[in-house]
Design a protein around this motif. Structure first.
Motif, PDB file in Angstrom:
ATOM      1  N   MET A   1       0.858  -1.187   0.000  1.00  0.00           N
ATOM      2  CA  MET A   1       0.000   0.000   0.000  1.00  0.00           C
ATOM      3  C   MET A   1       0.893   1.236   0.000  1.00  0.00           C
ATOM      4  N   ILE A   2       0.469   2.265  -0.734  1.00  0.00           N
ATOM      5  CA  ILE A   2       1.222   3.513  -0.679  1.00  0.00           C
ATOM      6  C   ILE A   2       0.433   4.536   0.128  1.00  0.00           C
ATOM      7  N   THR A   3       1.174   5.383   0.838  1.00  0.00           N
ATOM      8  CA  THR A   3       0.560   6.344   1.738  1.00  0.00           C
ATOM      9  C   THR A   3       0.484   7.719   1.082  1.00  0.00           C
ATOM     10  N   GLY A   4      -0.638   8.410   1.307  1.00  0.00           N
ATOM     11  CA  GLY A   4      -0.780   9.765   0.799  1.00  0.00           C
ATOM     12  C   GLY A   4      -1.993  10.434   1.407  1.00  0.00           C
ATOM     13  N   THR A   5      -2.293  11.640   0.940  1.00  0.00           N
ATOM     14  CA  THR A   5      -3.423  12.377   1.533  1.00  0.00           C
ATOM     15  C   THR A   5      -4.472  12.735   0.483  1.00  0.00           C
ATOM     16  N   SER A   6      -4.458  12.006  -0.648  1.00  0.00           N
ATOM     17  CA  SER A   6      -5.389  12.344  -1.733  1.00  0.00           C
ATOM     18  C   SER A   6      -6.728  11.616  -1.588  1.00  0.00           C
ATOM     19  N   ILE A   7      -7.776  12.390  -1.349  1.00  0.00           N
ATOM     20  CA  ILE A   7      -9.115  11.812  -1.263  1.00  0.00           C
ATOM     21  C   ILE A   7      -9.536  11.267  -2.631  1.00  0.00           C
ATOM     22  N   GLU A   8      -9.132  11.940  -3.696  1.00  0.00           N
ATOM     23  CA  GLU A   8      -9.465  11.478  -5.055  1.00  0.00           C
ATOM     24  C   GLU A   8      -8.859  10.103  -5.335  1.00  0.00           C
ATOM     25  N   LYS A   9      -7.609   9.930  -4.954  1.00  0.00           N
ATOM     26  CA  LYS A   9      -6.921   8.641  -5.152  1.00  0.00           C
ATOM     27  C   LYS A   9      -7.631   7.551  -4.328  1.00  0.00           C
ATOM     28  N   ALA A  10      -7.918   7.860  -3.057  1.00  0.00           N
ATOM     29  CA  ALA A  10      -8.612   6.894  -2.195  1.00  0.00           C
ATOM     30  C   ALA A  10      -9.960   6.514  -2.799  1.00  0.00           C
ATOM     31  N   ALA A  11     -10.688   7.518  -3.292  1.00  0.00           N
ATOM     32  CA  ALA A  11     -12.013   7.261  -3.860  1.00  0.00           C
ATOM     33  C   ALA A  11     -11.908   6.384  -5.104  1.00  0.00           C
ATOM     34  N   SER A  12     -10.893   6.623  -5.931  1.00  0.00           N
ATOM     35  CA  SER A  12     -10.808   5.841  -7.170  1.00  0.00           C
ATOM     36  C   SER A  12     -10.449   4.385  -6.873  1.00  0.00           C
ATOM     37  N   VAL A  13      -9.594   4.145  -5.886  1.00  0.00           N
ATOM     38  CA  VAL A  13      -9.277   2.760  -5.493  1.00  0.00           C
ATOM     39  C   VAL A  13     -10.543   2.058  -4.983  1.00  0.00           C
ATOM     40  N   LEU A  14     -11.299   2.751  -4.135  1.00  0.00           N
ATOM     41  CA  LEU A  14     -12.505   2.149  -3.551  1.00  0.00           C
ATOM     42  C   LEU A  14     -13.584   1.917  -4.620  1.00  0.00           C
ATOM     43  N   ARG A  15     -13.718   2.857  -5.551  1.00  0.00           N
ATOM     44  CA  ARG A  15     -14.712   2.703  -6.616  1.00  0.00           C
ATOM     45  C   ARG A  15     -14.398   1.502  -7.494  1.00  0.00           C
ATOM     46  N   SER A  16     -13.119   1.176  -7.640  1.00  0.00           N
ATOM     47  CA  SER A  16     -12.776   0.030  -8.488  1.00  0.00           C
ATOM     48  C   SER A  16     -12.660  -1.265  -7.688  1.00  0.00           C
ATOM     49  N   GLY A  17     -13.180  -1.258  -6.448  1.00  0.00           N
ATOM     50  CA  GLY A  17     -13.258  -2.497  -5.676  1.00  0.00           C
ATOM     51  C   GLY A  17     -12.020  -2.805  -4.861  1.00  0.00           C
ATOM     52  N   GLY A  18     -11.130  -1.838  -4.689  1.00  0.00           N
ATOM     53  CA  GLY A  18      -9.892  -2.059  -3.944  1.00  0.00           C
ATOM     54  C   GLY A  18     -10.006  -1.689  -2.472  1.00  0.00           C
ATOM     55  N   LEU A  19      -8.872  -1.800  -1.784  1.00  0.00           N
ATOM     56  CA  LEU A  19      -8.813  -1.539  -0.343  1.00  0.00           C
ATOM     57  C   LEU A  19      -8.085  -0.231  -0.047  1.00  0.00           C
ATOM     58  N   VAL A  20      -8.634   0.527   0.903  1.00  0.00           N
ATOM     59  CA  VAL A  20      -7.988   1.760   1.358  1.00  0.00           C
ATOM     60  C   VAL A  20      -8.006   1.783   2.880  1.00  0.00           C
ATOM     61  N   ALA A  21      -6.860   2.061   3.482  1.00  0.00           N
ATOM     62  CA  ALA A  21      -6.814   2.261   4.929  1.00  0.00           C
ATOM     63  C   ALA A  21      -7.264   3.693   5.207  1.00  0.00           C
ATOM     64  N   ILE A  22      -8.279   3.809   6.068  1.00  0.00           N
ATOM     65  CA  ILE A  22      -8.862   5.133   6.332  1.00  0.00           C
ATOM     66  C   ILE A  22      -8.599   5.580   7.771  1.00  0.00           C
ATOM     67  N   PRO A  23      -8.311   6.874   7.939  1.00  0.00           N
ATOM     68  CA  PRO A  23      -8.136   7.376   9.310  1.00  0.00           C
ATOM     69  C   PRO A  23      -9.497   7.588   9.959  1.00  0.00           C
ATOM     70  N   THR A  24      -9.619   7.227  11.222  1.00  0.00           N
ATOM     71  CA  THR A  24     -10.813   7.611  11.981  1.00  0.00           C
ATOM     72  C   THR A  24     -10.314   8.165  13.314  1.00  0.00           C
ATOM     73  N   GLU A  25     -11.220   8.655  14.128  1.00  0.00           N
ATOM     74  CA  GLU A  25     -10.807   9.176  15.432  1.00  0.00           C
ATOM     75  C   GLU A  25     -10.399   8.054  16.386  1.00  0.00           C
ATOM     76  N   THR A  26     -10.815   6.808  16.097  1.00  0.00           N
ATOM     77  CA  THR A  26     -10.513   5.696  17.007  1.00  0.00           C
ATOM     78  C   THR A  26      -9.215   5.002  16.610  1.00  0.00           C
ATOM     79  N   VAL A  27      -9.273   4.252  15.506  1.00  0.00           N
ATOM     80  CA  VAL A  27      -8.093   3.578  14.958  1.00  0.00           C
ATOM     81  C   VAL A  27      -8.226   3.636  13.436  1.00  0.00           C
ATOM     82  N   TYR A  28      -7.163   3.302  12.705  1.00  0.00           N
ATOM     83  CA  TYR A  28      -7.277   3.225  11.243  1.00  0.00           C
ATOM     84  C   TYR A  28      -8.108   1.998  10.867  1.00  0.00           C
ATOM     85  N   GLY A  29      -8.945   2.144   9.824  1.00  0.00           N
ATOM     86  CA  GLY A  29      -9.746   1.028   9.341  1.00  0.00           C
ATOM     87  C   GLY A  29      -9.237   0.567   7.982  1.00  0.00           C
ATOM     88  N   LEU A  30      -9.423  -0.727   7.678  1.00  0.00           N
ATOM     89  CA  LEU A  30      -9.085  -1.243   6.347  1.00  0.00           C
ATOM     90  C   LEU A  30     -10.398  -1.356   5.583  1.00  0.00           C
TER      91      LEU A  30
END
Ligand code: TXA
Ligand code: MG
Length: 319
Positions: A1-30
């Motif tokens: 996985m590559i790390t970055g701060t692009s919401i557009e990149k995260a959205a495109s991975v998720l739209r194509s059925g991939g996995l994104v680690a997301i920050p939340t206030e509790t812990v990071y989610g996969l």
């Protein structure tokens, strides 16, 4: 996985059925698209998580609930109005839009609105909900920074959306409505029982979760496990017992030194339970990798978020 701060990149991975680690206030989610079972299946594979362990679904706003779940009864509705976005997960009967894989065949769905600006913006951009367990290998310490996630999933395809360190640092509180109409706590977390009782008028009881009774007994025994054994109890007793070994010590507010104490981490020097929760998983990782033979830890005061901290320490302990 590559790390970055692009919401557009995260959205495109998720739209194509991939996995994104997301920050939340509790812990990071996969995270994966909660409406796409093939995408959700990848979460279980990546985490090596048994499929009998259901996932929490994350939504952007309360309006999105009706797409995936039945109407929320009181007093759960009052709780979510107060605590969302925030570290509270509710169980409610699911609709058919949610594949049984997400809930491990349960008729109830676990859902929450996370309180992190990047992930809220991502969820709004996507328009579909995200299924996301904590972004760690099954049974290990939960991640509270992007670097923690990268450490375990560097070889995995996908994207890590870096939102900085998680502000709460411990998972959400999971509640459900019981047969007697009262709210019960399945997992202690970021919203304390005392906070819930302020709204409910009674202190909610801790109820045993279905997922705590796995088909194979003992299988889920070791959770939140650091790399080395952890012992929880009275530090004087433990230090005596392991006096011939190099040990790492996790204390609540008071530093500890001693001949055989290799490293000491203090959860909150000023004795603040919120600060202790924020530091917990990071300190467990540091001590786990310190080179000591084992971690000796003491409980924190059993009030407020301290209940959740003690719960994680108990699960992290090997004896
Ligand atoms: O703070 C959190 O809750 C984080 C962030 C990413 O939102 N998520 C998280 O997920 O902690 P996870 O998968 O590590 O823990 C979720 C817990 C598990 O113990 C699971 O068994 C339980 O919630 N759970 C999920 N769906 C459930 C359901 N339908 N019925 C009963 N328990 C459920
Ligand atoms: Mg987890």
């Amino acid at each position: 996985m590559i790390t970055g701060t692009s919401i557009e990149k995260a959205a495109s991975v998720l739209r194509s059925g991939g996995l994104v680690a997301i920050p939340t206030e509790t812990v990071y989610g996969l995270a994966a698209n909660a409406l796409d079972p093939a995408a959700v299946m990848q979460i279980f594979e990546a985490k090596k998580r048994p499929t009998f362990n259901p996932l929490i679904v994350h939504i952007a706003d309360i309006a999105q609930l009706s797409d995936i779940a039945e109407p929320v009864p009181e007093p759960l509705n009052a709780l979510l109005k107060t605590f969302w976005p925030g570290p509270l997960t509710i169980l409610i009967p699911k609709k058919d839009t949610i594949h049984p894989l997400v809930t491990a065949g349960n008729s109830d769905l676990a859902v929450r609105i996370p309180d992190h600006p990047l992930t809220l913006e991502l969820l709004r951009t996507l328009g579909f909900p995200l299924a996301a367990p904590s972004a760690n290998l099954f049974g290990t310490v939960s991640p509270t920074t992007a670097a923690h996630v990268a450490g375990q999933f560097s070889a995995l395809e996908g994207y890590i959306l870096d939102g900085g360190p998680c502000s709460v640092g411990i998972e959400s509180t999971i509640v459900k409505l019981q047969a007697d109409g009262k709210v019960g706590i399945l997992r202690h977390g970021g919203v304390s029982a005392e906070q819930l009782s302020g709204l409910l008028g009674y202190l909610p009881e801790t109820v045993t979760a279905l997922h705590d009774q796995p088909e194979a007994p003992g299988m889920l025994k070791s959770h939140y496990a650091p790399q080395i054994p952890l012992h929880l109890g009275n530090l004087d007793t433990l230090l005596k017992r392991f006096s011939t070994e190099n040990v790492a010590v996790l204390t609540y507010s008071t530093p500890r030194t001693g001949q055989n104490i290799h490293t000491n981490k203090v959860l909150s020097p000023k004795g603040d339970l919120r600060e202790a929760a924020f530091n917990l998983f990071d300190h467990l990782r540091i001590l786990g990798a310190s080179g000591a033979e084992r971690i000796l830890a003491e409980e924190v005061p059993e009030t407020g978020i301290g209940k959740a901290i003690n719960d994680r320490l108990t699960r992290a302990s090997s004896v």
